[in-house]
Design a protein around this motif. Structure first.
Motif, PDB file in Angstrom:
ATOM      1  N   ASP A   7      -3.164  33.192   5.007  1.00  0.00           N
ATOM      2  CA  ASP A   7      -4.110  34.420   4.812  1.00  0.00           C
ATOM      3  C   ASP A   7      -3.302  35.646   4.394  1.00  0.00           C
ATOM      4  OD1 ASP A   7      -3.581  34.689   7.458  1.00  0.00           O
ATOM      5  OD2 ASP A   7      -5.483  34.452   8.126  1.00  0.00           O
ATOM      6  N   THR A   8      -2.126  36.012   5.165  1.00  0.00           N
ATOM      7  CA  THR A   8      -1.305  37.041   4.970  1.00  0.00           C
ATOM      8  C   THR A   8      -0.730  37.150   3.805  1.00  0.00           C
ATOM      9  OG1 THR A   8       0.341  35.919   6.443  1.00  0.00           O
ATOM     10  CG2 THR A   8      -1.010  37.738   7.557  1.00  0.00           C
TER      11      THR A   8
ATOM     12  N   HIS B  74      -3.105  37.829   0.928  1.00  0.00           N
ATOM     13  CA  HIS B  74      -3.460  39.003   0.872  1.00  0.00           C
ATOM     14  C   HIS B  74      -2.368  39.979   0.462  1.00  0.00           C
ATOM     15  CE1 HIS B  74      -5.291  42.804   2.786  1.00  0.00           C
ATOM     16  NE2 HIS B  74      -4.060  43.179   3.088  1.00  0.00           N
TER      17      HIS B  74
ATOM     18  N   CYS C 298      -4.499  28.076   8.277  1.00  0.00           N
ATOM     19  CA  CYS C 298      -5.047  29.318   9.140  1.00  0.00           C
ATOM     20  C   CYS C 298      -6.466  28.906   9.521  1.00  0.00           C
ATOM     21  CB  CYS C 298      -5.325  30.250   7.933  1.00  0.00           C
ATOM     22  SG  CYS C 298      -3.420  31.086   7.448  1.00  0.00           S
TER      23      CYS C 298
ATOM     24  N   LYS D 132      -8.474  30.663  12.496  1.00  0.00           N
ATOM     25  CA  LYS D 132      -7.762  31.850  12.830  1.00  0.00           C
ATOM     26  C   LYS D 132      -8.589  33.096  12.206  1.00  0.00           C
ATOM     27  CE  LYS D 132      -3.094  30.347  13.518  1.00  0.00           C
ATOM     28  NZ  LYS D 132      -2.249  29.718  12.558  1.00  0.00           N
ATOM     29  N   PRO D 133      -8.933  34.139  13.002  1.00  0.00           N
ATOM     30  CA  PRO D 133      -9.520  35.283  12.444  1.00  0.00           C
ATOM     31  C   PRO D 133      -8.602  36.154  11.609  1.00  0.00           C
ATOM     32  CG  PRO D 133      -9.398  35.557  14.678  1.00  0.00           C
ATOM     33  CD  PRO D 133      -8.817  34.270  14.442  1.00  0.00           C
ATOM     34  N   PHE D 134      -8.948  36.816  10.652  1.00  0.00           N
ATOM     35  CA  PHE D 134      -8.075  37.551   9.786  1.00  0.00           C
ATOM     36  C   PHE D 134      -8.750  38.988   9.528  1.00  0.00           C
ATOM     37  CE2 PHE D 134      -7.220  39.141   5.325  1.00  0.00           C
ATOM     38  CZ  PHE D 134      -5.622  39.342   5.573  1.00  0.00           C
ATOM     39  N   ARG D 135      -8.061  40.097   9.703  1.00  0.00           N
ATOM     40  CA  ARG D 135      -8.616  41.253   9.329  1.00  0.00           C
ATOM     41  C   ARG D 135      -7.386  41.997   8.655  1.00  0.00           C
ATOM     42  NH1 ARG D 135     -12.878  44.170   9.926  1.00  0.00           N
ATOM     43  NH2 ARG D 135     -11.643  45.962   9.146  1.00  0.00           N
TER      44      ARG D 135
END
Lengths: 309, 367
Positions: free
Chosen positions: A175-176, A179, A300, A303-306
């Motif tokens: 995710d990172t 992003h 991922c 796993k939460p992502f913000r």
């Protein structure tokens, strides 16, 4: 074995597999985007009752299927707000969604118990449906059966051969990274979650419109959970979901036939246990068989992502 | 001006305590709207659900009776959740405990003696543990998800119970009803207060809360469980075994659920029947979260959830509200709790828009 027995048997395997296939294909997309939605059972149930209610009130199968899909999507949107926007724990939120769906569907369905509807019509394909053996086996099903197979193919094509699929998988693997090269992780995950919800809703709709055309409280009987297990079984690959769903359809039908056959050597309760036990066995074989299947899980997943804004 | 969300360095303690009551409040408001939409008098429904049972001794005693299994299971589940062990099959473990303990009661049918109840309890604990040992073994040995295995086993347990009460354990004088014999007096839990159904099991659940509180907050074992959940890498470095924690938390929950199951069949029910629980094993998941995974919090949470069960019966008799409404209200409560967790972990502020537009770095949230 006589063909006149074998063909109906195989047809019933297909019908038993269809709700699993629809729900599992949806959940596969959700998980490939890195989100674990344990609420499949709840979404299926609400999809089942909404589809049934729409069919009962309007008499239109198309509206009924749309209602089922929409109901599943609405529930998954609720899940999305919690898990994606508010970064809540995915396991707990998914469980909450299932409990919510159980309660909501039972409440909505209280007035629909015992009412009959017209089952989903079998679509005859001119020329093909009248072929011997192949006709009844492959070309005499209702729209949702065809749709389930088509969607599996479409999802396989989308994930592996399109740019959108590549981005979705990227979001699930890292995710990172996704992003940092400018993809809107949360938005992509919302799309995946909504798709998964709509597919689970359709799976439920198939149960109440075609498989057993009526509404019974808790009628999914764990199929949402089996669909979740199928995704693991399939090592997150669409065509293997298809194989898995038909395998489980086979187990279900085997058990039903054994119960109906009259000379019962084993009490019926033990036969009813079969699909659940088979799920455990299959999960164990998949997890222990090779490291490959574990590597197949999106990195991922769960796993939460913000994004920090 | 716009909203700015940033992770807190440390979770907010005051909010951690404030969010459960706030979630209950939010649920009440949401339930009000829902009942109104569905055409039920919302005020009357809420009164029946949450207030009416508190008005008399009968209601209060039933509250203790229903809270007891929820608290016992919730305490066990909470220990698991802290270690990231997701046992969602407590419902099945409860049934297996009831079957094992009830089996002992039926085996000694007609016999008397002080030893029967303790023996039943041991069997119930063993039954629940055995059922929880399956996901524990498969998880630690093969890495199979305990979520799916424990849940699948619930369906299996349900069928097994149904087989027993329809088959070999059916009451020979029961006119073919799916039920076992009524247990003998020696196999029934003593009632604490005359005229109520409050039994000795309620005291055991209080004891469980105290023991769990001491273990979780005052012992090395509790520290080990919390570390494995919060910081697996640090736990490995400290020599804490994840395998051990998975086994311990699953066995503890299984044993407690099994005991809770026995207290149902040897308490208010008094025999084995196909449906011995209104979903205590699942509701206990909500109880564990509502109690913030803390034994004392779980005690309070168990009472709140028990209230909704009794209130649901009341509302069904009083105004025909379907029993499913309880499940819905309970699930909404869990939604509100999970949503409010956001405020515990993140700070939301109003800020002036920044002049520069630098690319925002991504950051993982710690769950």
């Amino acid at each position: 074995m006589n063909l006149s027995i074998l063909v109906p048997l195989l047809v019933s395997v297909i019908t038993a597999a269809t709700p699993l296939l629809l729900a599992a294909t949806g959940e596969l997309v959700v998980e490939r985007a890195g989100v674990l939605n344990l609420g499949v059972e709840g979404m299926m149930l609400v999809g089942a009752i909404c589809a049934f209610a729409a069919m009962f009130i309007t008499g239109s199968p198309i509206l009924a299927m749309l209602a089922g899909a929409a109901a599943g999507a609405v529930l998954s949107a609720l899940f999305g707000v919690l898990v994606l926007t508010l970064a809540s724990n995915q396991v707990a939120t998914g469980l909450a969604l299932t409990l919510f769906g159980l309660g909501l569907s039972a409440l909505m369905g209280a007035n629909f118990v015992g009412h009959p509807i017209v089952p989903l019509a079998k679509l005859a394909i001119p020329g093909l449906s009248s072929l011997p053996v192949i006709g009844p086996l492959l070309f005499s099903h209702d729209a949702l059966v065809y749709l389930s197979v088509l969607m599996t193919g479409a999802v396989g094509w989308f994930l592996n051969h399109t740019r959108g699929g590549l981005i979705l998988r990227g979001v699930g693997e890292s995710d990172t990274s996704a992003h940092s090269i400018g993809h809107d992780v949360i938005r992509i995950r919302y799309y995946a979650v909504l798709f998964g919800g709509a597919m689970a809703g359709l799976g439920g709709a198939y149960l109440s419109l075609a498989y057993t055309p009526m509404w019974v409280e808790g009628m999914t009987a764990g199929r949402g959970w089996i669909a979740l297990a199928l995704v693991v079984f399939a090592a997150w690959r669409p065509w293997r979901v298809l194989a898995g769903a038909y395998l489980f359809g086979g187990v279900t039908v085997l058990q039903l036939y054994a119960q109906g056959s009259g000379f019962v050597l084993v009490p019926t309760q033990f036969l009813t246990m079969l699909p659940y036990l088979a799920t455990i066995v299959v999960l164990t074989l998949m997890s222990s068989g090779s490291v490959r299947s574990r590597l197949a899980a999106p990195a991922c997943l769960g796993k939460p992502f913000r994004p920090v804004s | 001006m716009r909203l700015k969300v940033e992770p807190r360095r440390q979770v907010s303690k005051p909010l951690q305590y404030a969010t459960p009551p706030l979630s209950v409040l939010g649920t009440v408001v949401a339930a009000f709207v829902l009942f109104a939409i569905m055409g039920y008098d919302p005020l009357r429904a809420l009164y029946d659900l949450f207030v009416a049972p508190l008005g008399n001794v009968q209601g209060l005693s039933e509250l203790a009776l229903k809270a007891s299994p929820l608290v016992m299971i919730g305490v066990g589940l909470a220990a698991g959740f802290r270690a990231n062990v997701w046992n969602i099959g407590a419902e099945g473990q409860l049934m297996m405990g009831a079957i094992a303990g009830g089996g002992v009661a039926l085996a000694f049918y007609g016999r008397e003696g002080w030893w029967i109840l303790p023996l039943m309890s041991l069997a119930a604990v063993a039954g629940g543990m055995a059922w929880a040992a399956v996901p524990a073994f498969l998880k630690t040995r093969f890495g199979v998800s305990e979520i799916l295995v424990s849940l699948m086993l619930t369906y299996v347990a349900e069928q097994f119970l149904s087989y027993l009460v329809l088959g070999p354990w059916k009451d020979p004088e029961g006119m073919n009803f799916p039920q076992s014999r009524m247990f003998s007096d020696s196999a029934l839990l003593p009632v604490l207060f005359d005229g109520t159904r409050v039994h000795a099991g309620v005291l055991v659940s209080l004891l469980v809360v105290v023991v769990a509180w001491v273990v979780m907050s005052r012992s090395i074992l509790g520290f080990e469980i919390r570390t494995v959940g919060l910081a697996p890498a640090a736990a490995r470095y400290a020599g804490f075994s994840q395998t051990r924690v998975v086994w311990l938390t699953l066995l503890a929950t299984g044993g407690l659920a099994g005991l809770a199951g026995l207290f149902e069949v040897a308490g208010p029910i008094g025999q084995l029947i196909p449906k011995i629980t209104p979903g205590y094993g699942f509701t206990a998941i909500i109880v564990a979260f509502l109690g913030r995974l803390h034994p004392l919090g779980i005690l309070l949470a168990g009472l709140v959830m028990a209230l909704s069960y009794i209130g649901a019966d009341q509302a069904q008799v009083d105004m025909g509200l379907p029993n499913a409404a309880t499940g819905l209200v309970q699930a909404m409560l869990l939604f509100f709790l999970l949503a409010s967790d956001f405020l515990v972990r993140y700070r939301v502020r109003l800020v002036r828009p920044a002049a520069t537009s630098e690319p925002a770095p991504a950051q993982k949230a710690t769950a």
